[in-house]
Design a protein around this motif. Structure first.
Motif, PDB file in Angstrom:
ATOM      1  N   ALA A  99       0.941  -1.256   0.171  1.00  0.00           N
ATOM      2  CA  ALA A  99       0.087   0.041   0.253  1.00  0.00           C
ATOM      3  C   ALA A  99       0.976   1.237   0.043  1.00  0.00           C
ATOM      4  CB  ALA A  99      -0.806   0.067   1.268  1.00  0.00           C
ATOM      5  N   SER A 100       2.002   1.113   0.742  1.00  0.00           N
ATOM      6  CA  SER A 100       2.944   2.458   0.637  1.00  0.00           C
ATOM      7  C   SER A 100       3.561   2.600  -0.654  1.00  0.00           C
ATOM      8  CB  SER A 100       3.838   2.304   2.119  1.00  0.00           C
ATOM      9  OG  SER A 100       4.661   1.660   1.702  1.00  0.00           O
ATOM     10  N   VAL A 101       4.000   1.897  -1.120  1.00  0.00           N
ATOM     11  CA  VAL A 101       4.555   1.866  -2.439  1.00  0.00           C
ATOM     12  C   VAL A 101       3.399   2.019  -3.732  1.00  0.00           C
ATOM     13  CG1 VAL A 101       6.719   0.622  -1.943  1.00  0.00           C
ATOM     14  CG2 VAL A 101       4.923  -0.461  -3.386  1.00  0.00           C
ATOM     15  N   SER A 102       2.392   1.501  -3.443  1.00  0.00           N
ATOM     16  CA  SER A 102       1.719   1.693  -4.456  1.00  0.00           C
ATOM     17  C   SER A 102       0.847   3.196  -4.628  1.00  0.00           C
ATOM     18  CB  SER A 102       0.515   0.723  -4.772  1.00  0.00           C
ATOM     19  OG  SER A 102      -0.128   0.694  -3.440  1.00  0.00           O
ATOM     20  N   SER A 103       0.773   3.640  -3.442  1.00  0.00           N
ATOM     21  CA  SER A 103       0.075   5.027  -3.289  1.00  0.00           C
ATOM     22  C   SER A 103       1.021   6.273  -3.522  1.00  0.00           C
ATOM     23  CB  SER A 103      -0.793   5.034  -1.970  1.00  0.00           C
ATOM     24  OG  SER A 103       0.359   5.106  -0.757  1.00  0.00           O
ATOM     25  N   MET A 104       2.388   5.778  -3.678  1.00  0.00           N
ATOM     26  CA  MET A 104       3.230   7.006  -3.709  1.00  0.00           C
ATOM     27  C   MET A 104       3.250   7.972  -5.113  1.00  0.00           C
ATOM     28  SD  MET A 104       7.286   6.332  -2.970  1.00  0.00           S
ATOM     29  CE  MET A 104       7.394   5.104  -1.730  1.00  0.00           C
ATOM     30  N   THR A 105       3.219   9.064  -4.996  1.00  0.00           N
ATOM     31  CA  THR A 105       3.288   9.926  -6.183  1.00  0.00           C
ATOM     32  C   THR A 105       4.826   9.918  -6.549  1.00  0.00           C
ATOM     33  OG1 THR A 105       2.831  11.639  -4.908  1.00  0.00           O
ATOM     34  CG2 THR A 105       1.058  11.025  -6.270  1.00  0.00           C
ATOM     35  N   ASN A 106       5.092  10.373  -7.836  1.00  0.00           N
ATOM     36  CA  ASN A 106       6.349  10.317  -8.224  1.00  0.00           C
ATOM     37  C   ASN A 106       7.272   9.114  -7.831  1.00  0.00           C
ATOM     38  OD1 ASN A 106       5.847  12.721  -9.644  1.00  0.00           O
ATOM     39  ND2 ASN A 106       6.246  14.135  -8.060  1.00  0.00           N
ATOM     40  N   ASN A 107       6.868   7.962  -7.730  1.00  0.00           N
ATOM     41  CA  ASN A 107       7.559   6.792  -6.993  1.00  0.00           C
ATOM     42  C   ASN A 107       8.730   6.660  -7.927  1.00  0.00           C
ATOM     43  OD1 ASN A 107       8.240   4.581  -6.123  1.00  0.00           O
ATOM     44  ND2 ASN A 107       6.246   3.839  -6.102  1.00  0.00           N
ATOM     45  N   PRO A 108       9.943   6.743  -7.069  1.00  0.00           N
ATOM     46  CA  PRO A 108      11.208   6.298  -8.204  1.00  0.00           C
ATOM     47  C   PRO A 108      11.277   4.874  -8.258  1.00  0.00           C
ATOM     48  CG  PRO A 108      11.726   6.560  -5.607  1.00  0.00           C
ATOM     49  CD  PRO A 108      10.004   7.019  -5.939  1.00  0.00           C
ATOM     50  N   LEU A 109      10.406   4.139  -8.095  1.00  0.00           N
ATOM     51  CA  LEU A 109      10.199   2.855  -8.547  1.00  0.00           C
ATOM     52  C   LEU A 109       9.640   2.537  -9.781  1.00  0.00           C
ATOM     53  CD1 LEU A 109       8.948   0.675  -5.593  1.00  0.00           C
ATOM     54  CD2 LEU A 109      11.278   0.289  -6.309  1.00  0.00           C
ATOM     55  N   VAL A 110       9.004   3.604 -10.216  1.00  0.00           N
ATOM     56  CA  VAL A 110       8.297   3.448 -11.665  1.00  0.00           C
ATOM     57  C   VAL A 110       9.038   3.977 -12.605  1.00  0.00           C
ATOM     58  CG1 VAL A 110       5.858   4.102 -12.769  1.00  0.00           C
ATOM     59  CG2 VAL A 110       5.912   3.496 -10.264  1.00  0.00           C
ATOM     60  N   ILE A 111       9.130   2.959 -13.603  1.00  0.00           N
ATOM     61  CA  ILE A 111      10.033   3.265 -14.917  1.00  0.00           C
ATOM     62  C   ILE A 111       8.882   3.830 -15.893  1.00  0.00           C
ATOM     63  CG2 ILE A 111      11.390   2.355 -16.566  1.00  0.00           C
ATOM     64  CD1 ILE A 111      12.639   0.409 -14.848  1.00  0.00           C
ATOM     65  N   PRO A 112       9.315   4.961 -16.412  1.00  0.00           N
ATOM     66  CA  PRO A 112       8.108   5.576 -17.255  1.00  0.00           C
ATOM     67  C   PRO A 112       7.812   4.637 -18.513  1.00  0.00           C
ATOM     68  CG  PRO A 112      10.133   7.177 -16.955  1.00  0.00           C
ATOM     69  CD  PRO A 112      10.381   5.891 -16.436  1.00  0.00           C
ATOM     70  N   GLY A 113       6.334   4.713 -18.859  1.00  0.00           N
ATOM     71  CA  GLY A 113       6.221   3.824 -19.760  1.00  0.00           C
ATOM     72  C   GLY A 113       5.300   2.462 -19.262  1.00  0.00           C
ATOM     73  N   SER A 114       5.736   2.271 -17.998  1.00  0.00           N
ATOM     74  CA  SER A 114       5.256   0.910 -17.394  1.00  0.00           C
ATOM     75  C   SER A 114       3.933   1.021 -17.043  1.00  0.00           C
ATOM     76  CB  SER A 114       6.038   0.374 -16.328  1.00  0.00           C
ATOM     77  OG  SER A 114       6.325   1.313 -15.235  1.00  0.00           O
TER      78      SER A 114
END
Ligand code: URA
Length: 190
Positions: A12-27
């Motif tokens: 829940a903590s990672v999926s609700s984060m905005t500008n999450n550094p884990l998220v690679i653009p386009g995924s």
């Protein structure tokens, strides 16, 4: 709090984060991982591919099917194993994750390991092993030299093996892969 709740909270903590550094653009999805929170065995791959990105689940494409079949062929059930990746979102065109993406993924992976406390961790391919950053293994390493050996890893054990995508490209290596999974099964004492 039990392990399942802790994993849920972490997700829940990672999926609700905005500008999450884990998220690679386009995924599309964060592929957090799946399996029992109290699993004895944890398998760590590289990063989600196309199918994994679409479904939000690890190892559901061609590599995943090969992995599932290989586990079943030696009497290990996939749903008894916690399966995740070092990088949690899909790199464009399935390129190899960068060192920076691996480093970003590491802190979340360490939190998952801390909660699950598996008896043994099996890394698939070089990126996952790089992600664990084990101090018992000197860099630069060659996965073909390290595969199939059991190393101490904090309070757990570590078994590096080949990535199933490599087996798809080099079917002759399937025998080594199966041999390593048998070592995994024995080392977990299941
Ligand atoms: N390859 C990986 O490393 N992980 C997946 O989830 C799928 C393919």
């Amino acid at each position: 709090m039990d392990k399942e709740k802790k994993l849920e909270q972490l997700y829940a903590s990672v999926s609700s984060m905005t500008n999450n550094p884990l998220v690679i653009p386009g995924s599309t999805h964060i592929v957090f991982g799946e399996g029992p929170a109290d699993a004895d065995i944890m398998i760590i791959g590289e990063a989600p591919g196309k199918e994994e990105d679409e479904l939000g689940r690890p190892f559901v494409g061609r590599s995943g099917k090969l992995l599932t079949r290989a586990l079943e062929s030696i009497g290990l059930q996939r749903d008894k194993i916690y399966i995740t990746n070092i990088v949690k979102t899909r790199p464009p065109n399935n390129r190899t994750p960068s060192l920076q993406e691996i480093e970003i993924g590491r802190s979340l992976l360490f939190k998952q390991i801390q909660i699950i406390q598996p008896k043994i961790i099996c890394t698939l391919g070089a990126s996952a092993l790089e992600g664990l950053n084990p101090d018992v293994i000197q860099k630069p390493f060659r996965i073909t030299k390290l595969r199939g050996k059991v190393f101490p890893y904090n309070v757990a054990k570590l078994l590096p093996t080949l990535h199933p995508a490599y087996i798809l490209r080099n079917p002759a290596a399937a025998e080594l892969f199966l041999r390593d999974l048998l070592t995994l099964k024995k080392a977990a004492c299941i």
